[in-house]
Design an enzyme around this catalytic site. Structure first.
Site, PDB file in Angstrom:
ATOM      1  CD  GLU A 160      48.385 130.621  -6.246  1.00 56.89           C
ATOM      2  OE1 GLU A 160      48.705 131.748  -6.678  1.00 56.89           O
ATOM      3  OE2 GLU A 160      47.568 129.883  -6.824  1.00 56.89           O
ATOM      4  CB  SER A 425      -5.935 127.077  21.648  1.00 54.24           C
ATOM      5  OG  SER A 425      -7.210 127.035  21.023  1.00 54.24           O
TER       6      SER A 425
END
Length: 797
Positions: A160, A425
C-alpha cells in the site's frame, strides 16, 4: 579649437524675438560624450567618401537574428518549452495554492480537530480468559502495533505505501508513478498514502471530488504533524475495512481464520493485506482463487522490500490457499449472541469498549458441538433429523456450554434459547414433584389403564397397559395414563405453579394435557429447571454473564447467584433424584448410562416424532439435548431415549473427565429417604363387600396417614413467614447455598405467582386426542385409587 572657441563664447540672454540665423541647434556631429565634451562629426561628403573606401560587411539575415534572439540551434525549441513549462508551473502553483486556501478556509480550525472515537467493541471471554468472540460495529478489539503479528504491518506497507516512513503524508513519487501508469494504460493506481487513506476513513466521505482530495491532503499533513508514524499505522490497521463487516486486523483475522491477529502467519497476513484493494471481491470467503492470487502479489512486494527472504517466499507460496467460511463458524458464537442480548439487558447499549467475562467453558463447548454433530452425521440423515441443540448448566444455573444448532455458519438461529417447542414427557418430573408435594409417594400405586378425562383419552407410547404400578415405575417407563391421573389429583394449576417456581418462564396452559408437556418451553429454561432437582431444591437461574468491565478494569456489572431461593424441600428433591435415576438405570433412558457416575434424567418425545428431548444430570452438571427439524417435519421414530440420549452420553462422558464421581443429592449426606408406606393387612372379601360395591365408587378405603418424616402437602398461601423452611445446606461440590430472607406472608410455592392464573385450554388436537374441559382436574383429590367394584367388572372397567 575653433569649435572650442565658439563654445566658450558667452551668450547673453535677450528678450528679443527669435532670429533665424542664431537658432540653437545640436547637430549629429556635435553629440556630447560621457566626458561632457561635444564631438563633431565630419561633413556628410566626407562620411560618404569614407564609406566608399571601407569594405562593406555582410548584413545578418532576419532568420539568423531571430535565431540569436531564441537561443539558436537545436536547443531553441527545448528552451522555449522549458520556459513555458516553468511559467505554467508557477501559475498552476498559484492556482492550486488559491484553491487550497479556499477549501482550507472552509474547514474547521485545526485546533478543533480530533480523532473520532472507534465504535465500541464487546470482547467476550470464557472462564479461562480466552476470547470467545468480539461483537460490535467493528467486529474486533483494537491492538497495539507491538501485539500484532509482525507480518501484518510489513505486508500492508509493502503493497500500500512503500515509502510510508520517508514521506510527509503525501508521496510525490507515488503520485507521479500513479499518473504515469494511468496515462500509459498500466493498472490504475490511486497514489494515496496510508496517511491519506486514514484521513479519508476518519474524516471524509468516499466521493471522489477535487475538494475532498484537497481536504484529504490537508488532514494528512495534520496527522503527520500530530502523531508518529507508528501511531498512524496502528490507527489505520485497527480501522480499515477488510470486508464481511470486519473493521481492523483483529476482526478480519478472527472472521476469516478464526484466530487472533497476534497469531496469523505470513500467508494469512498477505491475504489480509491483499483485501485492502477490493475487500468484497478479493474475500477468501467469496473467491479463494482471487484472494490467493492477490496474496502472491503481496508476497512479491514484501520480497522486493526485503521484509522476507526467498526461502520465506517459496514456503508461503507453497502453502494451500487460506480457507474461510462464508460466515463466523463455531458453536461458541451461539453463546456470544446470547451474551450480547444479556449485556444489553444488564447495562444497556455499550458506549465504550467492554470486556464480558462469561461462564462458558470452551472445552465443554467443543465437546458439545462434537457430540451433536457426531450423532447427526452418523444417523441424522437416515432418521430425518437435521438439527440439534444442547444446554449445560451447573448447580447455580451458570451456562457452561450452549449449542444453538448444527452449524453456526449455515444458520445463526439459536434453537437452545429462542425456539420454544413442546417438551413432551420431559415435563413429567414437574407433575410428579407436584404430586409428591401433595402427599403422593414414589411407591404409591396407580392403575395403568385406559383413562378418559372429558373427551380426552391419553394413551401410552407403546399402546399397552400394565395395571397397578408404583409412581416410581410409572415415571421410569414414562406412562402417560399415570401422569394424566396425577394432574387430575393435584390440579393443573398446582403443576404450572411448581414449574414456574423451578424456573419455567414461558406461559403454561393449566389443563390436564399439561401432563404430557403440551405447552411450549425453551431448552434453556427446561434444563435450568431440572438443575433444581440436582442441587437439592434451590432455584438455578440460567445466566451466561459473570462480569462486565471496561478497558480500564472498572467493574460495570457482576453476577451474584450465591443465595438462590429454595423452591423444593430437600425430601422432595431427593425423592425425585431417586425416581429419575431409575429412568436411566431401567427405564427409557438406558442408552445414556454413564460409567462410574450416578445420573438422573427424563426423556421426552412429542406427537408424530417432531421433537425428541433428553434432560439429565449428575451431581456436577445438568444437560438438556434436543433433536428435530426447523420446519417441524416428522423424524423416523426418533424418541428422547434414542439420538438425544446418545448425544447426551457422549457429551457428559467428556464433560465429567477430571471430576471425581460423586453421588446425586441426598445420597451419602445423611438425608434419609422416607420409608415405604405401611400397607394395612388385607381382610377377606365378603359377599357384603361385593354387594356394597355395586354402585361405582361407593366403597373406598380409608385414607392412610403419611409417616411423620415425609413432607406434608403444601400449606395454604396465607401462612406465617416463619414457617417457611430455610434450612441451609452445604454441598460438597458447590459450597454453602443459603436462601435469602423472605417477605412476610409469602412462601416459594408462589415464587412465580403471576403465572398461576388460569390459562386457556389448548386446541383439541394437542396431546394426541381431544382435550378435556378447563374445569377437569381443577380440584385436587385425595390421591387414593378407588376400589374396583362388581359394577366395574361387569362394565369392563
Amino acid at each position: 579649437m575653433a569649435a572650442r572657441g565658439r563654445s566658450d563664447r558667452r551668450v547673453e540672454p535677450s528678450f528679443e524675438g527669435p532670429r533665424a540665423r542664431d537658432d540653437i541647434r545640436l547637430d549629429a556631429d556635435e553629440r556630447i560624450l560621457g566626458t561632457g565634451r561635444p564631438v563633431r562629426r565630419p561633413p556628410k561628403a566626407e562620411r560618404e567618401d569614407d564609406r566608399a573606401e571601407r569594405p562593406e560587411r555582410p548584413r545578418p539575415s532576419r532568420r539568423k537574428a531571430s535565431q540569436r534572439r531564441g537561443g539558436g540551434g537545436f536547443f531553441g525549441p527545448l528552451r522555449s518549452l522549458v520556459y513555458w513549462c516553468i511559467v505554467l508551473a508557477i501559475w498552476g502553483g498559484i492556482g492550486v495554492g488559491g484553491l487550497v486556501l479556499y477549501y482550507g478556509a472552509q474547514m474547521p480550525a485545526a485546533s478543533t480537530w480530533s480523532i473520532p472515537d472507534r465504535p465500541p467493541n464487546m470482547k467476550i471471554t470464557a472462564i479461562d480468559g480466552s476470547v470467545i468472540a468480539n461483537r460490535g460495529s467493528t467486529g474486533g478489539e483494537a491492538l497495539a502495533l507491538e501485539e500484532m503479528s509482525p507480518y501484518l504491518p510489513q505486508a500492508v506497507i509493502a503493497i500500500e505505501d512503500r515509502r510510508f516512513y520517508s514521506h510527509f503524508g503525501v508521496d510525490p513519487f507515488g503520485l507521479a508513478r500513479a499518473l504515469v501508469n494511468n496515462l500509459t494504460g498500466q493498472p490504475i493506481q490511486g497514489g494515496s498514502t496510508i496517511t491519506q487513506q486514514l484521513a479519508k476513513n476518519l474524516f471524509l466521505s468516499p466521493e471522489r471530488t477535487f475538494e475532498r482530495k484537497i481536504q484529504e491532503v490537508l488532514l494528512s499533513f495534520w496527522l503527520e504533524h500530530k502523531f508518529s508514524k507508528d501511531q498512524i499505522l496502528a490507527m489505520y490497521l485497527n480501522r480499515v475495512f477488510f470486508g464481511s463487516n470486519a473493521y481492523g486486523v483483529e476482526a478480519a483475522s478472527r472472521r476469516y481464520f478464526n484466530k487472533s491477529a497476534r497469531d496469523v502467519n505470513l500467508g494469512e497476513a498477505a491475504t489480509l493485506a491483499g483485501l485492502l484493494k477490493a475487500p468484497s471481491r478479493l474475500s477468501p470467503a467469496r473467491d479463494p482463487q482471487a484472494a490467493e492470487a492477490r496474496a502472491q502479489v503481496v508476497l512479491g512486494a514484501m520480497r522486493e522490500e526485503g521484509y522476507i527472504t526467498d526461502s520465506d517466499l517459496k514456503t508461503a507460496m507453497s502453502q494451500p490457499p487460506a480457507k474461510a467460511k462464508s460466515y463466523w463458524s463455531g458453536a461458541q458464537h451461539y453463546a456470544a449472541d446470547m451474551v450480547v442480548d444479556e449485556v444489553k439487558g444488564l447495562i444497556g447499549e455499550p458506549k465504550v469498549d467492554i470486556v464480558v467475562e462469561t461462564t462458558v467453558d470452551l472445552r465443554l463447548e467443543e465437546a458439545a458441538e462434537k457430540a451433536l454433530n457426531d450423532v447427526l452425521k452418523k444417523e441424522g440423515g437416515k432418521l430425518n433429523a437435521s438439527q440439534a441443540a444442547l444446554v449445560s448448566v451447573d448447580a447455580t444455573g451458570a451456562i457452561r456450554a450452549l449449542v444453538g444448532g448444527r452449524d453456526y455458519a449455515e444458520s445463526q438461529f439459536n434453537r437452545a434459547v429462542k425456539a420454544k417447542r413442546q417438551p413432551g414427557s420431559a415435563f413429567k418430573p414437574f407433575v410428579y414433584a407436584a404430586a409428591l408435594e401433595a402427599g403422593a409417594r414414589p411407591d404409591s400405586i396407580r392403575n395403568d389403564a385406559p383413562v378418559k378425562i372429558g373427551k380426552w383419552t391419553p394413551e401410552n407410547f407403546d399402546e399397552k397397559y400394565r395395571g397397578d404400578v408404583t409412581l416410581a415405575s410409572a415415571l421410569a417407563q414414562s406412562l402417560n395414563t399415570i401422569a394424566a391421573q396425577l394432574v387430575m389429583e393435584v390440579g393443573p394449576e398446582n403443576v404450572v405453579s411448581l414449574a414456574h417456581r423451578l424456573g419455567i418462564d414461558s406461559d403454561l396452559q393449566a389443563n390436564a394435557s399439561i401432563a404430557l408437556g403440551t405447552s411450549e418451553v425453551s431448552l434453556v429454561e427446561l434444563t435450568s429447571a431440572y438443575a433444581s432437582f440436582m442441587n437439592g431444591g434451590y432455584k438455578a437461574t440460567p445466566h451466561i454473564v459473570k462480569r462486565i468491565l471496561d478497558t480500564d478494569g472498572k467493574v460495570l456489572y457482576e453476577a451474584d447467584y450465591t443465595n438462590p431461593p429454595r423452591v423444593l424441600s430437600e425430601p422432595v428433591a431427593a425423592t425425585m433424584n431417586s425416581m429419575m435415576n431409575r429412568v436411566i438405570n431401567e427405564g427409557t433412558g438406558r442408552a445414556a448410562r454413564l460409567d462410574g457416575w450416578q445420573a438422573a434424567a427424563k426423556t421426552g418425545t412429542t406427537q408424530s416424532f417432531r421433537d425428541a428431548l433428553f434432560v439429565g444430570y449428575t451431581s456436577i452438571m445438568t444437560t438438556g439435548v434436543w433433536f428435530g427439524n426447523d420446519d417441524g417435519a416428522y423424524m423416523k421414530k426418533v424418541t428422547g431415549g434414542g439420538l438425544p440420549a446418545r448425544a447426551w452420553k457422549e457429551y457428559m462422558t467428556a464433560a465429567m473427565k477430571g471430576y471425581t464421581p460423586t453421588p446425586l443429592f441426598a445420597t451419602g449426606r445423611g438425608l434419609v429417604l422416607p420409608p415405604p408406606a405401611a400397607q394395612p393387612a388385607s381382610e377377606p372379601t365378603t359377599i357384603g363387600d361385593i354387594i356394597s360395591g355395586i354402585l361405582p365408587g361407593s366403597a373406598r378405603r380409608a385414607q392412610e396417614e403419611l409417616p411423620p418424616d415425609y413432607p406434608p402437602a403444601p400449606r395454604p398461601p396465607a401462612q406465617d413467614s416463619a414457617s417457611v423452611e430455610r434450612t441451609p445446606y452445604k454441598d460438597p461440590t458447590y459450597g454453602n447455598l443459603v436462601p435469602p430472607a423472605d417477605v412476610p406472608g409469602r412462601d416459594y410455592r408462589q415464587y412465580r405467582g403471576p403465572y398461576d392464573a388460569p390459562a386457556p385450554v389448548p386446541p383439541g388436537e394437542v396431546g394426541g386426542g381431544p382435550v378435556p374441559p378447563g374445569e377437569v382436574g381443577a380440584t385436587g383429590s385425595t390421591g387414593q385409587p378407588r376400589q374396583t367394584t362388581l359394577f366395574d367388572i361387569l362394565m369392563g372397567q
